[in-house]
Design a protein around this motif. Structure first.
Motif, PDB file in Angstrom:
ATOM      1  N   TRP A   2       8.673  -1.135   8.305  1.00 18.64           N
ATOM      2  CA  TRP A   2       8.069  -1.840   7.693  1.00 18.64           C
ATOM      3  C   TRP A   2       6.720  -2.217   8.521  1.00 18.64           C
ATOM      4  O   TRP A   2       6.576  -2.542   9.631  1.00 18.64           O
ATOM      5  CB  TRP A   2       8.773  -3.418   7.543  1.00 18.64           C
ATOM      6  N   PHE A   3       5.354  -1.905   7.897  1.00 20.69           N
ATOM      7  CA  PHE A   3       4.148  -2.047   8.539  1.00 20.69           C
ATOM      8  C   PHE A   3       3.316  -3.249   7.647  1.00 20.69           C
ATOM      9  O   PHE A   3       3.651  -3.573   6.476  1.00 20.69           O
ATOM     10  CB  PHE A   3       3.357  -0.632   8.352  1.00 20.69           C
ATOM     11  N   LEU A  18       0.908  -1.146  -0.099  1.00 19.74           N
ATOM     12  CA  LEU A  18      -0.050   0.021   0.046  1.00 19.74           C
ATOM     13  C   LEU A  18       0.982   1.264   0.061  1.00 19.74           C
ATOM     14  O   LEU A  18       1.661   1.374   0.663  1.00 19.74           O
ATOM     15  CB  LEU A  18      -1.103  -0.109   1.306  1.00 19.74           C
ATOM     16  N   SER A  19       0.398   2.218  -0.847  1.00 21.39           N
ATOM     17  CA  SER A  19       1.493   3.275  -0.708  1.00 21.39           C
ATOM     18  C   SER A  19       0.408   4.407  -1.331  1.00 21.39           C
ATOM     19  O   SER A  19      -0.772   4.191  -1.932  1.00 21.39           O
ATOM     20  CB  SER A  19       2.532   3.004  -1.730  1.00 21.39           C
ATOM     21  N   ALA A  66       3.170  -2.125   4.197  1.00 21.40           N
ATOM     22  CA  ALA A  66       3.523  -0.942   3.558  1.00 21.40           C
ATOM     23  C   ALA A  66       4.946  -0.361   4.235  1.00 21.40           C
ATOM     24  O   ALA A  66       5.307  -1.252   5.283  1.00 21.40           O
ATOM     25  CB  ALA A  66       2.654   0.232   4.100  1.00 21.40           C
ATOM     26  N   SER A  67       5.624   0.338   3.505  1.00 17.91           N
ATOM     27  CA  SER A  67       6.939   0.618   4.024  1.00 17.91           C
ATOM     28  C   SER A  67       7.020   2.077   3.609  1.00 17.91           C
ATOM     29  O   SER A  67       6.659   2.881   2.735  1.00 17.91           O
ATOM     30  CB  SER A  67       8.066   0.030   3.138  1.00 17.91           C
ATOM     31  N   ILE A  68       7.903   3.086   4.868  1.00 16.07           N
ATOM     32  CA  ILE A  68       8.029   4.268   4.811  1.00 16.07           C
ATOM     33  C   ILE A  68       9.293   4.448   5.176  1.00 16.07           C
ATOM     34  O   ILE A  68       9.929   3.820   6.077  1.00 16.07           O
ATOM     35  CB  ILE A  68       6.766   5.199   5.540  1.00 16.07           C
ATOM     36  N   HIS A  69       9.919   5.687   5.138  1.00 17.72           N
ATOM     37  CA  HIS A  69      11.021   6.175   5.566  1.00 17.72           C
ATOM     38  C   HIS A  69      11.189   6.359   7.053  1.00 17.72           C
ATOM     39  O   HIS A  69       9.952   6.705   7.624  1.00 17.72           O
ATOM     40  CB  HIS A  69      11.507   7.499   5.003  1.00 17.72           C
TER      41      HIS A  69
END
Length: 178
Positions: A167-168, A98-99, A134-137
């Motif tokens: 990492w979510f 998901l992004s 989902a991954s984010i900075h």
């Protein structure tokens, strides 16, 4: 791809080459790329290549990133969606990511959360997926808060192309309880 998702304020529809100019405005903004490796696009051709890749994902995977259109203005304000990832990331392959990304002037208005919630709902109810990631900075506090608000939980930290990431994950069971 004929899929269209509507929320209270947004229409999520396939990305079109006619979105390129608005996407270029968004993706050439260095502020938008602060947590994406600080590599804003330089040419409209880069954006057209991205749109072409996404449109290929529609055919191959029946899903991808979609334009976020504001219902009141019919304006392209960003993109969001699920992408099937086949390259290893955080030691996982063949998963749905998901992004979202918004034009800077639309930050802080709840659009990312609204679009992300719509995609989780679609992923679990229509696609019958059991996990969405989902991954984010690691320093992107705002996206972290958005992911937590939609029920996702940070599971680990890792590096992706030398970018420190969080990492979510959310499971169908966790989503149905939220």
């Amino acid at each position: 791809m004929k899929l269209k998702i509507e929320t209270k304020r947004l229409v999520l529809r396939e990305l079109l080459f006619s979105d390129a100019e608005a996407m270029f405005k968004m993706d050439s903004n260095p502020n938008v790329h602060t947590f994406l490796g600080s590599t804003p696009v330089k040419t409209i051709d880069d954006v057209n290549d991205f749109i072409s890749d996404v449109r290929t994902q529609y055919v191959v995977n029946k899903i991808g990133r979609f334009a976020i259109i504001h219902k009141d203005t019919n304006e392209f304000i960003g993109w969001a969606g699920l992408r099937f990832v086949i390259e290893p990331e955080n030691e996982l392959v063949n998963f749905f990511d998901l992004s979202y990304r918004l034009q800077e002037e639309h930050w802080g208005k709840g659009y990312a959360k609204e679009a992300a919630q719509a995609w989780l709902s679609y992923g679990f109810s229509k696609m019958k997926k059991h996990n969405i990631y989902a991954s984010i900075h690691i320093d992107n506090r705002i996206s972290k808060r958005i992911l937590e608000k939609i029920g996702m939980t940070q599971k680990s930290e890792y590096k992706w192309n030398d970018i420190p990431c969080a990492w979510f994950e959310i499971t169908k069971e966790e989503y149905s309880k939220s």
